[in-house]
Structures are given as structure tokens and as C-alpha cells.
Design a protein around this motif. Structure first.
Motif, mmCIF file in Angstrom:
data_model
loop_
_atom_site.group_PDB
_atom_site.id
_atom_site.type_symbol
_atom_site.label_atom_id
_atom_site.label_comp_id
_atom_site.label_asym_id
_atom_site.label_seq_id
_atom_site.Cartn_x
_atom_site.Cartn_y
_atom_site.Cartn_z
ATOM 1 N N TRP A 185 0.831 -1.206 0.000
ATOM 2 C CA TRP A 185 0.000 0.000 0.000
ATOM 3 C C TRP A 185 0.867 1.259 0.000
ATOM 4 C CZ3 TRP A 185 -0.921 4.310 3.098
ATOM 5 C CH2 TRP A 185 -2.056 5.046 2.757
ATOM 6 N N CYS A 186 1.996 1.213 0.708
ATOM 7 C CA CYS A 186 2.906 2.361 0.757
ATOM 8 C C CYS A 186 4.278 1.887 1.210
ATOM 9 C CB CYS A 186 2.388 3.438 1.713
ATOM 10 S SG CYS A 186 2.554 2.997 3.468
ATOM 11 N N TRP A 187 5.222 2.809 1.206
ATOM 12 C CA TRP A 187 6.551 2.568 1.764
ATOM 13 C C TRP A 187 6.760 3.496 2.962
ATOM 14 C CZ3 TRP A 187 10.310 -0.888 0.037
ATOM 15 C CH2 TRP A 187 10.012 -1.556 -1.163
ATOM 16 N N LEU A 188 7.349 2.979 4.006
ATOM 17 C CA LEU A 188 7.847 3.803 5.106
ATOM 18 C C LEU A 188 9.359 3.928 4.909
ATOM 19 C CD1 LEU A 188 5.960 2.310 8.192
ATOM 20 C CD2 LEU A 188 5.277 4.208 6.713
ATOM 21 N N SER A 189 9.841 5.141 5.039
ATOM 22 C CA SER A 189 11.268 5.364 4.825
ATOM 23 C C SER A 189 11.801 6.315 5.882
ATOM 24 C CB SER A 189 11.513 5.944 3.429
ATOM 25 O OG SER A 189 12.889 6.109 3.169
ATOM 26 N N ASN A 190 13.056 6.141 6.245
ATOM 27 C CA ASN A 190 13.700 7.109 7.132
ATOM 28 C C ASN A 190 15.163 7.270 6.775
ATOM 29 O OD1 ASN A 190 14.885 4.829 8.334
ATOM 30 N ND2 ASN A 190 13.622 4.917 10.163
ATOM 31 N N THR A 191 15.718 8.351 7.260
ATOM 32 C CA THR A 191 17.126 8.673 7.047
ATOM 33 C C THR A 191 17.741 9.025 8.385
ATOM 34 O OG1 THR A 191 16.680 9.567 4.837
ATOM 35 C CG2 THR A 191 18.763 10.178 5.856
ATOM 36 N N GLY A 192 18.915 8.482 8.640
ATOM 37 C CA GLY A 192 19.674 8.841 9.831
ATOM 38 C C GLY A 192 21.108 9.168 9.455
ATOM 39 N N HIS A 193 21.658 10.195 10.082
ATOM 40 C CA HIS A 193 23.054 10.561 9.813
ATOM 41 C C HIS A 193 23.960 9.662 10.660
ATOM 42 C CE1 HIS A 193 26.243 13.727 8.894
ATOM 43 N NE2 HIS A 193 26.856 12.851 9.684
ATOM 44 N N TRP A 194 24.651 8.743 10.001
ATOM 45 C CA TRP A 194 25.615 7.894 10.713
ATOM 46 C C TRP A 194 26.905 8.686 10.930
ATOM 47 C CZ3 TRP A 194 25.697 2.130 8.741
ATOM 48 C CH2 TRP A 194 24.417 1.583 8.858
ATOM 49 N N PRO A 195 27.528 8.556 12.083
ATOM 50 C CA PRO A 195 28.749 9.318 12.360
ATOM 51 C C PRO A 195 29.902 8.986 11.422
ATOM 52 C CG PRO A 195 27.808 8.455 14.381
ATOM 53 C CD PRO A 195 27.068 7.812 13.265
ATOM 54 N N ASP A 196 29.860 7.790 10.799
ATOM 55 C CA ASP A 196 30.955 7.417 9.914
ATOM 56 C C ASP A 196 30.486 6.333 8.951
ATOM 57 O OD1 ASP A 196 34.112 7.693 9.612
ATOM 58 O OD2 ASP A 196 33.596 5.569 9.354
ATOM 59 N N VAL A 234 38.586 10.212 5.947
ATOM 60 C CA VAL A 234 38.711 10.857 7.249
ATOM 61 C C VAL A 234 37.587 10.407 8.171
ATOM 62 C CG1 VAL A 234 39.826 12.894 6.267
ATOM 63 C CG2 VAL A 234 37.351 12.876 6.535
ATOM 64 N N PRO A 235 37.828 10.395 9.486
ATOM 65 C CA PRO A 235 36.752 10.072 10.425
ATOM 66 C C PRO A 235 35.585 11.040 10.251
ATOM 67 C CG PRO A 235 38.883 10.075 11.545
ATOM 68 C CD PRO A 235 39.118 10.636 10.181
ATOM 69 N N GLY A 236 34.390 10.494 10.170
ATOM 70 C CA GLY A 236 33.206 11.321 10.031
ATOM 71 C C GLY A 236 32.734 11.514 8.614
ATOM 72 N N GLY A 237 33.592 11.204 7.628
ATOM 73 C CA GLY A 237 33.165 11.237 6.240
ATOM 74 C C GLY A 237 33.253 12.579 5.545
ATOM 75 N N PHE A 238 33.426 13.684 6.292
ATOM 76 C CA PHE A 238 33.483 14.994 5.656
ATOM 77 C C PHE A 238 34.909 15.299 5.218
ATOM 78 C CE2 PHE A 238 29.427 15.546 7.866
ATOM 79 C CZ PHE A 238 28.676 16.095 6.844
ATOM 80 N N SER A 239 35.285 14.699 4.110
ATOM 81 C CA SER A 239 36.607 14.931 3.538
ATOM 82 C C SER A 239 36.573 16.207 2.723
ATOM 83 C CB SER A 239 37.005 13.749 2.647
ATOM 84 O OG SER A 239 38.156 14.066 1.894
ATOM 85 N N ALA A 240 37.371 17.181 3.126
ATOM 86 C CA ALA A 240 37.347 18.479 2.459
ATOM 87 C C ALA A 240 38.081 18.465 1.127
ATOM 88 C CB ALA A 240 37.959 19.540 3.369
#
Length: 565
Positions: free
Chosen positions: A120-131, A136-142
Motif C-alpha cells: 500500500w505504501c513505503w515507510l522510509s527514514n534517514t539517519g546521519h551515521w557518524p561514519d 577521514v573520520p566522520g566522512g566529511f573529507s574536504a
């Protein structure tokens, strides 16, 4: 036809389902970025095309459009036989930015809800994983120049099969991310939120009947489209141009330009980004889903009373992004798209439309999430850690008053985790945590103030990385108001203070005990001519220490008298 009262009750009921998913996710998650900062979102999506039905009021606005696109991609891949067809109890995981996503750290789960033997539908969610791995740790490679350097990229696969965690898929994920043993708590929280949503949705549908709820969903979409068109009618017909700038892409130290022309014709709005910068080498590219979602969230800020539904997006048309950095394709790096580029896009929308409907649009807000990642091993426990810090900034002044100080980012409701929680979980000490006084842009209504914090490493060696923005230019003022203060980052090592070459972006800075990082986030832009500011408000800011007398005299040389005097 469904009556208005029943429609309103079902609409509120669907909203409540999403809100309960949000609360379940945050309360059960292990990571402070989810449990404390609420960097997550949950929603309900159409079984046929993944279009948005409802989203939690406590979820990040930028995910309003993004999860619609990622769910739509999942549905299309299942129909094409690329992704395995679902069975009851299955939950898919995906974080691929190029399949309707954001950056790799935003991990999405999707679960089908079955009624009468069909989805009938989809349930979806998003979560920010720390890595999610990467350079680099945290994924935010500049300075990443390819997607592989940013972390593990997952296409839609079944992480849960018939209600059970797939041990083999989970083993692959664990083998490619840092502090993997801590992620299982977030995974179970994310899955549990969907299961709670399925239970609450079943109760709602059992009460009103599948046909009635289905009819209500169609009516909600139609009404949202009509309400957005009515709001668009408040904008005078014509075209309104603006530009916004990104400090650099983290690799080439030159600004990137977002060129925007908003055109209102009839009951639709066209957002034309032709003339924006070409795809860049560094991680400040944006994928299509994030670019479109950034436009949607900007309009949500301007017209907040329009219900959240796919119908609200129908009158909004985005053009001109092909061939620019706002429509990135694999393998362009994109870690800065959701947290930074999206806010520059929203800033461009605000700067264009404030000329058309000044009473409904603010000057530019701080517009950076202040992504700061710190990773290392705590010698006291022997355990590795990845700390992720986000921070607020000043909102722009507006027709009704001054901007909010230390507000959350333009794209969401995420707030900085409590200092006490961060000091408890990580080997750091916050040496200061207060307002970035004087950072609001001058105007008849000044901008709000940013945040000023300083973190010291207490023990062990750590690696710090930043992907922020507005270090080169401050948030734009509006209608004669001045720009807010820029974002300032300073690293103190061995007693010597350094500023990153790219001002707001750097990676892999090695820190030792007693080394410190200080961040002063931007203030919001000022609104209106500073000469029109009430002199009592200027005096009050000076009295409270927000500006010195000399600063106030320079910014407001001849403030207006008190109204009515």
C-alpha cells in the motif's frame, strides 16, 4: 466523497505516525548526532511512484524531497528487476547519493507496508551515521576528488530479510566503517522506527478503512498543490535574479557561483540555475535530488502553512542545472551537498524572492551546518571514537524583527548535541560555548548572532576535518541590510594559531592533547537600511555587550528615533 472532518483527522493521523517514528528513532539511537541532535527524518511514501504522502514535523526539511526521490528510485529498480522484490518483513538500506540521495553519511532505510496482499505504501527514514568509512573520520573529507574517497556507497539492498538482519550484508558494512560495533544500536533504532510506523499506520487504516485513507491521501495531494499555487499568486508576475557563493570546493581555492532566476508565470514558479559553476573537483558538488529538495525546503520556509505533500512540489519547476555542479554524477565527490550547498541554494532563493515578497522572506541565515569531525583512540579506554559536531548560526533579519541567534541550519531542525553529552562520550573539553557577539548584519532589523565554541583535546592523538562555508563572504543582507559576519575557524597547535587555507574547509589536521579548535559561526544578514533602526534597540544591544559603542556608532551612525516620539 470524504468529508472535511474525516480528511483532517486522517491527515493529522498520518502526521502522527511519522512523528512517532521520529521520536522512536531518536530515543533508541546510540549516536549523539541522532539521539541528541535529531539529524534524521521519517516519512510515508506512495507504493506506485514513491511520492511523498506525509513526513514527520520533527524531521529535517531537506529530506522532504530527498527521501521521495530515493524511494522512487527503489520502486523503479524493483520494477526493472535490478533490485530484489520485497517480501513482508524486508527492510532495504541505501546511501548512494546518485540514486536520489545526499551524502554517504545519510543512510536511508525503506520498508513496504502490505495491505490485502499488496504494497500500500513505503515507510522510509534517514539517519546521519557518524561514519561510513572513507579518507577521514566522520566522512566529511574536504579534499576528496572521488566518491570512493568519501566512504562506503550502498545501492538498495535488503539489510533485513523477513524481519531478520542479514548477517552477511551487515558484515560487509561493519568491515568498511569506523567504530562499527557502535552502529548496531543506530541500525536497530532505525528499523524499530519503521516497525512502530507500520503498527500505527495499520491501526489508522483499520479504523477508517483502506479505501477511505487512500482517498484522503489523494485529496491531501490535490489540496497541497492548490494551496501552493495560491501562495505563488502572492508573488507579482515577473523574474527575480540572485546569486549565492560557496567559499571553495575544498580543492581549488576559488568561489563557486549559484546563479538563479526565479520566474513567476501564472500559478507556477520556475527556478533557473543556468550560469552556475561547472562541476567541481572537490566535495561541494550537489546531486539532483538534493538540489531540487533545497528549492522545496526554501519554499517551505517562505510558505510554511502549505501541507507537506508531493502536491506542494508540483507547481515548482527547476531548470538549468544540467552541466553544473548542482547536478553531480558519479564519481564526483558530494559530501558537502546536503549540509552546505543546499543552504547556498536556499539562500539564493531567499535573495531572489525577498525582492518580490519582502514581508514573507528574511535576509540570508548563517547557512552552514558547521560540519566538524574528530576521530581517534581514547587511551583511557582503548576504544576508537568518531565525534561529529554540528552548530547553529544567526538567522536573517526580517520585516517583523531581528533574526534569531544560534538557530539551527536552514535545512533542518538539527541542534548541537549538549556539551555535557559530548564531553562524556569523547576525550574533549569545551573551553567556551556562547554567542558570536556582534556577528549579526546591521539593518533596520539586524541579523541574529552565530555561535562561538572552542574544543580542546584532552588525551590521545586525534584527526580533525571541517566542511563548512561562509568563511569568505558572510550571509547576504536584504533590502539595504548589511551582510552577517563570516565563519571563522582557528586551530591552536603547540600554542600557535593557524587558519585553514580554505578558511572553512580542511581535513586530517593532527591534534595532540591541549590542542584546540575554535569556531565562530556566521551571523544572519541584516534586513532594511540600518539608518531606519530604532535607536533604543541599538542602545539595548550595546548595553547587553552585543556590540561596543564604537561598533554600534559605525554600523548605525544615525538610528531612527523611537516610533511615536
Amino acid at each position: 466523497m470524504i468529508d472535511p472532518v474525516t480528511l483532517a483527522v486522517i491527515q493529522a493521523g498520518l502526521q502522527q505516525v511519522c512523528d512517532e517514528m521520529d521520536l522512536t528513532f531518536s530515543r533508541a539511537a546510540f549516536s549523539p548526532v541522532i539521539a541528541e541532535a535529531d539529524d534524521r527524518s521519517d516519512g510515508i511514501y506512495s507504493a506506485t511512484d514513491g511520492s511523498l504522502i506525509a513526513q514527520g514535523s520533527k524531521g529535517l526539511p531537506v529530506f522532504v524531497g530527498v527521501m521521495q526521490f530515493s524511494t522512487r528510485t527503489l520502486v523503479e529498480r524493483i520494477k526493472a528487476g535490478i533490485t530484489a522484490a520485497p517480501e513482508p518483513g524486508d527492510i532495504y538500506i541505501v546511501n548512494d547519493p546518485y540514486l536520489g540521495g545526499t551524502h554517504l553519511m545519510d543512510v536511508r532505510f525503506a520498508m513496504p507496508v502490505w495491505r490485502g496482499g499488496r504494497i500500500w505504501c513505503w515507510l522510509s527514514n534517514t539517519g546521519h551515521w557518524p561514519d561510513t568509512g572513507g579518507m577521514v573520520p566522520g566522512g566529511f573529507s574536504a579534499s576528496a576528488i572521488s566518491a570512493e574517497q568519501e566512504g562506503l556507497r550502498l545501492p538498495p539492498v535488503k539489510l533485513f530479510k523477513k524481519g531478520s538482519l542479514d548477517a552477511e550484508i551487515w558484515a560487509i558494512i561493519q568491515s568498511n566503517i569506523r567504530v562499527a560495533d557502535q552502529r548496531i544500536g543506530d541500525v536497530k533504532a532505525q528499523a524499530s522506527a519503521l516497525m512502530v510506523g507500520a503498527d500505527r499506520l495499520a491501526q489508522l487504516m483499520d479504523r477508517y478503512g483502506d479505501d477511505t485513507v487512500t482517498e484522503a491521501v489523494a485529496r491531501m495531494r490535490d489540496l497541497a498543490a492548490r494551496q501552493m499555487r495560491a501562495m505563488i499568486g502572492l508573488i507579482p508576475e515577473g523574474s527575480y535574479a540572485a546569486r549565492a557563493y560557496i567559499d571553495s570546493d575544498g580543492v581549488v581555492n576559488e568561489p563557486l557561483t549559484i546563479a538563479l532566476t526565479v520566474t513567476r508565470a501564472g500559478d507556477g514558479l520556475t527556478f533557473d540555475f543556468a550560469g552556475s559553476s561547472l562541476p567541481c573537483m572537490g566535495p561541494m558538488n550537489s546531486v539532483r535530488a538534493t538540489t531540487l529538495s533545497s528549492v522545496y525546503l526554501a519554499m517551505r520556509h517562505i510558505f510554511p502553512d502549505v501541507p507537506i505533500s508531493a502536491g506542494a512540489f508540483e507547481p515548482l519547476h527547476v531548470t538549468g542545472i544540467e552541466g553544473t555542479f548542482l547536478d553531480a554524477h558519479y564519481p564526483r565527490p558530494v559530501s558537502g551537498c546536503a549540509a552546505e550547498v543546499s543552504q547556498r541554494i536556499a539562500e539564493a532563493v531567499f535573495a531572489a524572492l525577498v525582492k518580490a515578497i519582502p514581508d514573507r522572506v528574511t535576509a540570508a541565515p548563517a547557512g552552514t551546518s558547521g560540519n566538524f569531525g574528530l576521530g581517534g583512540t581514547d587511551p583511557e579506554t582503548g576504544a576508537g571514537y568518531v565525534m561529529y559536531q554540528i552548530s547553529g548560526g544567526g538567522y536573517g533579519g526580517f520585516a517583523g524583527g531581528d533574526g534569531i541567534s544560534n538557530g539551527c541550519s536552514t535545512i533542518g531542525i538539527s541542534k548541537a548535541p549538549p556539551v555535557e553529552i559530548m564531553e562524556q562520550k569523547y576525550p574533549v573539553l569545551y573551553r567556551r560555548y556562547g554567542l558570536h557577539e556582534g556577528s549579526g548584519g546591521a539593518g533596520a532589523q539586524r541579523g541574529g548572532f552565530g555561535l562561538d565554541y572552542e574544543i580542546e583535546v584532552l588525551r590521545g592523538s586525534a584527526r580533525a576535518s571541517f566542511v563548512m562555508d561562509h568563511g569568505r563572504t558572510g550571509p547576504q543582507g536584504a533590502l539595504g541590510g548589511q551582510d552577517g559576519a563570516v565563519n571563522r575557524v582557528e586551530i591552536t597547535r603547540d600554542g600557535k594559531v593557524m587558519v585553514p587555507e580554505h578558511l572553512s574547509k580542511a581535513q586530517d589536521i593532527v591534534l595532540a592533547p591541549c590542542d584546540r579548535v575554535r569556531v565562530r559561526t556566521p551571523g544572519g544578514g541584516g534586513y532594511g537600511d540600518p539608518a531606519h533602526r530604532n535607536r533604543d534597540l541599538v542602545a539595548e544591544d550595546v548595553r547587553l555587550g552585543r556590540y561596543t559603542e564604537k561598533e554600534a556608532a559605525r554600523l548605525w551612525p544615525d538610528p531612527a528615533p523611537v516610533r511615536g516620539v
